[in-house]
Each structure stands twice: as structure tokens, then as C-alpha cells.
Design a protein around this motif. Structure first.
Motif, PDB file in Angstrom:
ATOM      1  N   GLY A   1      -3.613  -3.606  -2.593  1.00 43.95           N
ATOM      2  CA  GLY A   1      -3.959  -4.308  -1.362  1.00 43.95           C
ATOM      3  C   GLY A   1      -5.392  -4.049  -0.923  1.00 43.95           C
ATOM      4  O   GLY A   1      -6.001  -4.871  -0.241  1.00 43.95           O
ATOM      5  N   LEU A   2      -5.940  -2.899  -1.322  1.00 44.48           N
ATOM      6  CA  LEU A   2      -7.314  -2.575  -0.940  1.00 44.48           C
ATOM      7  C   LEU A   2      -8.329  -3.031  -1.980  1.00 44.48           C
ATOM      8  O   LEU A   2      -9.490  -3.245  -1.664  1.00 44.48           O
ATOM      9  CB  LEU A   2      -7.467  -1.056  -0.735  1.00 44.48           C
ATOM     10  CG  LEU A   2      -6.645  -0.417   0.372  1.00 44.48           C
ATOM     11  CD1 LEU A   2      -6.892   1.084   0.409  1.00 44.48           C
ATOM     12  CD2 LEU A   2      -6.962  -1.023   1.728  1.00 44.48           C
TER      13      LEU A   2
ATOM     14  N   LEU B   1       0.965   4.092  -2.947  1.00 39.40           N
ATOM     15  CA  LEU B   1       0.762   5.521  -2.696  1.00 39.40           C
ATOM     16  C   LEU B   1       1.920   6.325  -3.276  1.00 39.40           C
ATOM     17  O   LEU B   1       1.720   7.379  -3.870  1.00 39.40           O
ATOM     18  CB  LEU B   1       0.645   5.792  -1.191  1.00 39.40           C
ATOM     19  CG  LEU B   1      -0.616   5.296  -0.486  1.00 39.40           C
ATOM     20  CD1 LEU B   1      -0.559   5.629   0.997  1.00 39.40           C
ATOM     21  CD2 LEU B   1      -1.862   5.926  -1.101  1.00 39.40           C
ATOM     22  N   CYS B   2       3.154   5.811  -3.128  1.00 43.56           N
ATOM     23  CA  CYS B   2       4.341   6.558  -3.579  1.00 43.56           C
ATOM     24  C   CYS B   2       4.453   6.624  -5.102  1.00 43.56           C
ATOM     25  O   CYS B   2       5.098   7.529  -5.629  1.00 43.56           O
ATOM     26  CB  CYS B   2       5.618   5.948  -3.002  1.00 43.56           C
ATOM     27  SG  CYS B   2       5.865   6.348  -1.268  1.00 43.56           S
ATOM     28  N   ILE B   3       3.854   5.664  -5.827  1.00 36.65           N
ATOM     29  CA  ILE B   3       3.925   5.734  -7.288  1.00 36.65           C
ATOM     30  C   ILE B   3       2.600   6.191  -7.894  1.00 36.65           C
ATOM     31  O   ILE B   3       2.434   6.208  -9.112  1.00 36.65           O
ATOM     32  CB  ILE B   3       4.362   4.395  -7.928  1.00 36.65           C
ATOM     33  CG1 ILE B   3       3.384   3.271  -7.583  1.00 36.65           C
ATOM     34  CG2 ILE B   3       5.767   4.023  -7.508  1.00 36.65           C
ATOM     35  CD1 ILE B   3       3.668   1.969  -8.325  1.00 36.65           C
ATOM     36  N   GLY B   4       1.656   6.581  -7.045  1.00 37.32           N
ATOM     37  CA  GLY B   4       0.394   7.102  -7.555  1.00 37.32           C
ATOM     38  C   GLY B   4      -0.540   6.039  -8.118  1.00 37.32           C
ATOM     39  O   GLY B   4      -1.450   6.365  -8.875  1.00 37.32           O
TER      40      GLY B   4
ATOM     41  N   LEU C   1      11.555   1.269  -3.157  1.00 35.90           N
ATOM     42  CA  LEU C   1      10.178   0.816  -2.933  1.00 35.90           C
ATOM     43  C   LEU C   1      10.060  -0.706  -2.984  1.00 35.90           C
ATOM     44  O   LEU C   1       9.138  -1.275  -2.392  1.00 35.90           O
ATOM     45  CB  LEU C   1       9.224   1.487  -3.922  1.00 35.90           C
ATOM     46  CG  LEU C   1       9.011   2.984  -3.678  1.00 35.90           C
ATOM     47  CD1 LEU C   1       8.029   3.565  -4.680  1.00 35.90           C
ATOM     48  CD2 LEU C   1       8.506   3.252  -2.264  1.00 35.90           C
TER      49      LEU C   1
ATOM     50  N   ILE D   1       0.840  -1.205   0.000  1.00 35.84           N
ATOM     51  CA  ILE D   1       0.000   0.000   0.000  1.00 35.84           C
ATOM     52  C   ILE D   1       0.874   1.254   0.000  1.00 35.84           C
ATOM     53  O   ILE D   1       0.633   2.195  -0.758  1.00 35.84           O
ATOM     54  CB  ILE D   1      -0.979  -0.033   1.206  1.00 35.84           C
ATOM     55  CG1 ILE D   1      -2.063  -1.094   0.967  1.00 35.84           C
ATOM     56  CG2 ILE D   1      -1.611   1.330   1.433  1.00 35.84           C
ATOM     57  CD1 ILE D   1      -3.006  -1.331   2.123  1.00 35.84           C
TER      58      ILE D   1
ATOM     59  N   VAL E   1      -3.312   4.510  -7.267  1.00 36.50           N
ATOM     60  CA  VAL E   1      -4.408   4.510  -6.298  1.00 36.50           C
ATOM     61  C   VAL E   1      -5.707   4.084  -6.953  1.00 36.50           C
ATOM     62  O   VAL E   1      -5.912   4.375  -8.131  1.00 36.50           O
ATOM     63  CB  VAL E   1      -4.586   5.913  -5.665  1.00 36.50           C
ATOM     64  CG1 VAL E   1      -3.435   6.231  -4.759  1.00 36.50           C
ATOM     65  CG2 VAL E   1      -4.795   6.983  -6.708  1.00 36.50           C
ATOM     66  N   PRO E   2      -6.637   3.429  -6.218  1.00 35.84           N
ATOM     67  CA  PRO E   2      -6.400   2.930  -4.861  1.00 35.84           C
ATOM     68  C   PRO E   2      -5.413   1.759  -4.871  1.00 35.84           C
ATOM     69  O   PRO E   2      -5.336   1.026  -5.861  1.00 35.84           O
ATOM     70  CB  PRO E   2      -7.782   2.466  -4.409  1.00 35.84           C
ATOM     71  CG  PRO E   2      -8.609   2.338  -5.624  1.00 35.84           C
ATOM     72  CD  PRO E   2      -7.994   3.161  -6.693  1.00 35.84           C
ATOM     73  N   PRO E   3      -4.648   1.594  -3.792  1.00 33.57           N
ATOM     74  CA  PRO E   3      -3.622   0.546  -3.732  1.00 33.57           C
ATOM     75  C   PRO E   3      -4.202  -0.850  -3.982  1.00 33.57           C
ATOM     76  O   PRO E   3      -5.339  -1.140  -3.589  1.00 33.57           O
ATOM     77  CB  PRO E   3      -3.110   0.651  -2.300  1.00 33.57           C
ATOM     78  CG  PRO E   3      -3.417   2.036  -1.881  1.00 33.57           C
ATOM     79  CD  PRO E   3      -4.703   2.390  -2.553  1.00 33.57           C
TER      80      PRO E   3
END
Lengths: 215, 215, 215
Positions: free
Chosen positions: B63-64, B54-57, B126, B50, B59-61
Motif C-alpha cells: 500500500g505504501l 506487516l504481519c507477514i514481513g 489475515l 498494510i 515490508v515495506p507494505p
């Protein structure tokens, strides 16, 4: 629905206020300074929503762009500092506000995620994060195990509230506004009943078997 | 390569399962409730990915959004609760799975970052975050210093695995699939050898000079 | 203005170096291993900026893409490990660098947010986060209450520096470059004076009323 939105707006501010009070009280008890108390009050009130917004790409997060969240948090922090005996007297309303904030943040958090077009799993998970994220950050900053992971029906109530909204929307049970009201009421009642009758989720003691301490 | 992808898929689930078991076991030992154990199991399994997303944009991750990560975590949590003696007996496979998960998450984490078009430094950093981020969040939530920062060759193995993939891709040594296999095997072997022979990175005691406690 | 940019560049590296030294020193004292010391040095130096970049959607964060931040952090970590007596002797320059880094990160953090087109509140809040975020993550990882929340005028100085830049830009007082210099100098002087004369923000003891320990 106009009245409903005014009602939401009031609940949103009341929830923010209650969360900020709980943060400021915990920070004051730990002996933090003026900046620390304000920072923790703001973090508890807005932290969950900020994580949600980062996860759905709604940047910058609403908690940072909307001035009245910051203002409400600072008012709560200043009240906690200067009127501490009063804050203690309104302990009961604060618990009510906290349950209202929990319910509202779970429901509106899940709605915002659906509105951004993401799937049901993301909406339920981030609804819970919106509701309990701030409290978890508070406990991390104050160097203790997050209380929502340890006891009481708190995150579970938020989960149920978010689930009602998301499942209802998925299966087209009712309009979103009615689903929100139902999710809100169920979450709020479950939380208040859990507080009243000391309901807890099960904890699994290490006494069942004699071999558990090995690992 | 079809078999390779099935193999990756199995490793991904096995790694998620092992990470979730390690989270649930730690949470159970700290006396967390049902929700807390499930939350920590899921966090350890998906937290690193996650943060990477978030760090590579992205989204949503992932994992979610991906239901089987959540399902695998919950199965692991329920097993840890209800079949604790069994979980202790499969301690050895869990360590193997954990090393497999570490290797795989480091390699696939770095690959995903490269796939999104970012540079080599981001990919290596990452990749390591994907592999060890979940464990660090687990230890923060359980209020202790993250164990990967204190001892054992764990993050370093992930670093080497990610580095092989990224450097090999940069200098066009081999195809990405072969590089991934090599990175995976090197990371896995290094981790298992470190466990077997108790290899540790150096720690710098304060006894060398008599002046260090001043600061 | 060419000289000003060279000056900024020097301050940026000096601040990164000082923040990394403070992280590595704290990690070494806690007995972390080689990887842990490097990881905490990098986190303190870049953590605040990474959170800022995530909040404004500037992904991947500059702290991960720019090699000299990582290189500076690793040099600081290696120095802290191998030349610890020397690092202790340069304690005074390190405090100066740290104040310089704090001032610069607050000012450049706020500028970057404004440059991305976000509003004044976001710019001030994220300016402070850029300056103090790394230190807060360091203390969370090392399992203690963040020192910036407990005492000393540190975050408050960053707040004032960021506020000068943002308010001055909003009301068109001066050009951005002049505002940055003023914000930087005010923040730096306030921090150094606070250190020199032991200025602190008020802490609110629990002795004022006899009823506070109830809650």
C-alpha cells in the motif's frame, strides 16, 4: 558537518521533549494516573518513529532500543506532573520545540527510509507518519478525533518538508545535508506562520447542497 | 488466465476506489480538513493490506510502495470533496464496488499470505484483516465503534471468501485461480444478499437475565 | 523443569482464556454482534503478543500461527454468549486468571524478546506491551479511554514482573527459570493486593493550582 550533527541531535532531543510534554499535558488533563501520563508521553514522542520502523523492517524500532528517548519522555512526564505551572509558562518554547520536532522528524524520517533503499513514495508517506503518528496515537488513546486531521497546517507542513528532501534527492538538486536543512527550515517556517496567522486547510461544510445528510 | 488478471486488476482498483470513497465521505461528514479527508480515504483503502503485510514481513507494505493505490485514493477524496452530489448519486455503484473490494481483498489477502508460505490459520485471519482492517481504522480515527463489529454480514462474508480459498488450497480441490473466483463470487453474493434482505448476525441483548448488569 | 513447563502451558491457556472472557464480556455489553464478540475476545487475548512479535520481527506473530490461542478465544466468546450467568458466577476465578495471565504474559513476553537477542530496555517495554496491549486495543475498539491508563496497579505490576526477569538476567542473579517464577509471583501478588486493598497510582487533579485550565 560535525556541527550540523550536533545541531540535529539537539533538535531531536528538543522535539522528543516537546512531543512528550504535549502528550503528558493532554493525559494529565484527562485525569490519567502516573503510568498513563508516562505511557502517553513516551507514545507521542516515539509512536510515529515506531510505526515507520515497523513499515521498513527496521526492528526493533529505534524508539524502543535507544534509552535517551525513553529518558527524555519520562523527564518531560515528571516535569508536567510536578512543575505544571512552570510547564504552562514555557508554553511558548514548547510550541517552538514542537514545530522543531515536527520538522526534524519529517526530514529524518524520510531520510531513514531512503537510506534503507525504499522508493520516494514510501519515504514521503513515512516521513509524514514519523512526524504526526505520535500525536494521532495520543488522540486515539485519549478517545478523540486526531486533531491533525481536523485543522491547522501541521501534517501538510511535514509533508512539504519530507517532499523537499525526497524530491531533491531524486533529482540530485543538492547534497542530502543541504536538502535536510532546507526541508527543515521550510517546514518549521510554514508551521510557525500557520500558527501566527491562523492558516487552515479548507473544510467542506455540509451547507452547499441540501441532499448531503441523506447518506 | 490473462483476462482473469486484467479482471482482478480492475476489481482491485474499483475496490480501492470504493473503500476510499467510503472513507472520504465519512471524514467529510465529520468536518475534517483537506488533509484529513485524503488521509482517511487512503487509510481505508490501504490500511488492511498494510497490517497484513506487516504481519507477514512483506515490508515495506504494498500500500505504501505502489503509486496507483495512493493516486486512486486521492482521486476518490477529491471527487468526494468537489463532486459530492455526484458521489451521492453513484451511491449504488459505490456499494457494489465496496462489496467487490471486500471480496477481492479477502481472496487476494489470503492468497498473498499462502504465497509467502504461512499456514492456513494465518491466511484466513489475515484475509479477513485485509478486507475489513481499513474500515476498522477509519472508525477508530473517527472516534466511533467499528461498524463491522456491530452489525451486518460483512466481515463474515470476507471470512467465508478467505476460508474457501484456503481450505480449497489445503485439500487440493481445484486450482488457485478457480478457488479465487469461487471465493470471490460467494463472498460478493453473500454480502449483496445480506444488504438486500437486511441479514444480520445475532446480537445478544442484556434482557435475558436480570443479573447481567452487575459486572 | 518439565513440571514448570506444563505449569507455564496451563497458565498461558488460563491467561488467554481470562483475557478473552474480559474482551467478550465488554463487547457483549456494548451490543456487538457474534463476529464482533469473537473478534474482540481474540484481540484482547492475542493483541499484546502480536504487537511484541511485530516489534521484534518474529513474523507471522505467534498469536496468528498457533491454533489453540484462537480456539481458546472462541471457546471463551461462545461461553460468554451462551452461558452469561455462569460467566458472571466465575467472576472471581476470572479475576484470578486475569492476574495470572498478566503476570505470565509480562514474564514470557520479556523472555521472548531477550531470546531474540534484543537489549534490556526493549525487553522490559515489550514485556509490558505483551501484558497490557490486548486490553488497550479492546478499549480503543470499544471507543473508550484504556482503563489501564486511568487507574489501578495493573501495567505497573506487569512492569515490575518484566523488570525482575530482565534485570536479574542482566546481572546474572539466578537462572532464567527461577527469575521467571519470581517475576511471576511478584507481579501476581502485587496485582491481587492492589485489587484487595484498592491501591492506585496517584492521579494529579487540576485543583492544585488555579492556572491549569488555561492551556
Amino acid at each position: 558537518m560535525e556541527k550540523l550533527h550536533t545541531f540535529y541531535y539537539f533538535l531531536d532531543l528538543a522535539g522528543t521533549f516537546a512531543f512528550a510534554i504535549s502528550g503528558a499535558t493532554a493525559a494529565r488533563e484527562r485525569g490519567l494516573d502516573l503510568f498513563g501520563i508516562c505511557a502517553i508521553a513516551f507514545t507521542v514522542a516515539c509512536g510515529g518513529g515506531i510505526i515507520r520502523d515497523l513499515c521498513i523492517g527496521a526492528v526493533p524500532p529505534a524508539g524502543l532500543t535507544t534509552w535517551y528517548y525513553l529518558a527524555t519522555s519520562l523527564v518531560a512526564a515528571v516535569m508536567t506532573i510536578s512543575l505544571f505551572p512552570l510547564v504552562q509558562k514555557i508554553n511558548r518554547p514548547v510550541i517552538l520545540f514542537d514545530a522543531a520536532g515536527l520538522s526534524l522528524f519529517a526530514v529524518t524520517g524520510a531520510r531513514k527510509v531512503l537510506f534503507f533503499g525504499h522508493n520516494a513514495e514510501v519515504a514521503v508517506l513515512l516521513g509524514v507518519v514519523t512526524a504526526v503518528g505520535g500525536g494521532i496515537i495520543r488522540d486515539i488513546l485519549l478517545n478523540r478525533i486526531p486533531v491533525v486531521l481536523e485543522k491547522e497546517i501541521y501534517a501538510s507542513a511535514a509533508f512539504l518538508g519530507a517532499l523537499i528532501v525526497v524530491a531533491g534527492n531524486y533529482f540530485h538538486w543538492l547534497t542530502m545535508d543541504w536538502l535536510s536543512v532546507i526541508g527543515l527550515v521550510v517546514c518549521f517556517l510554514l508551521r510557525m506562520l500557520a500558527l501566527r496567522y491562523h492558516w487552515n486547510l479548507p473544510v467542506f461544510s455540509n451547507e452547499k447542497t441540501g441532499t448531503e445528510d441523506k447518506s
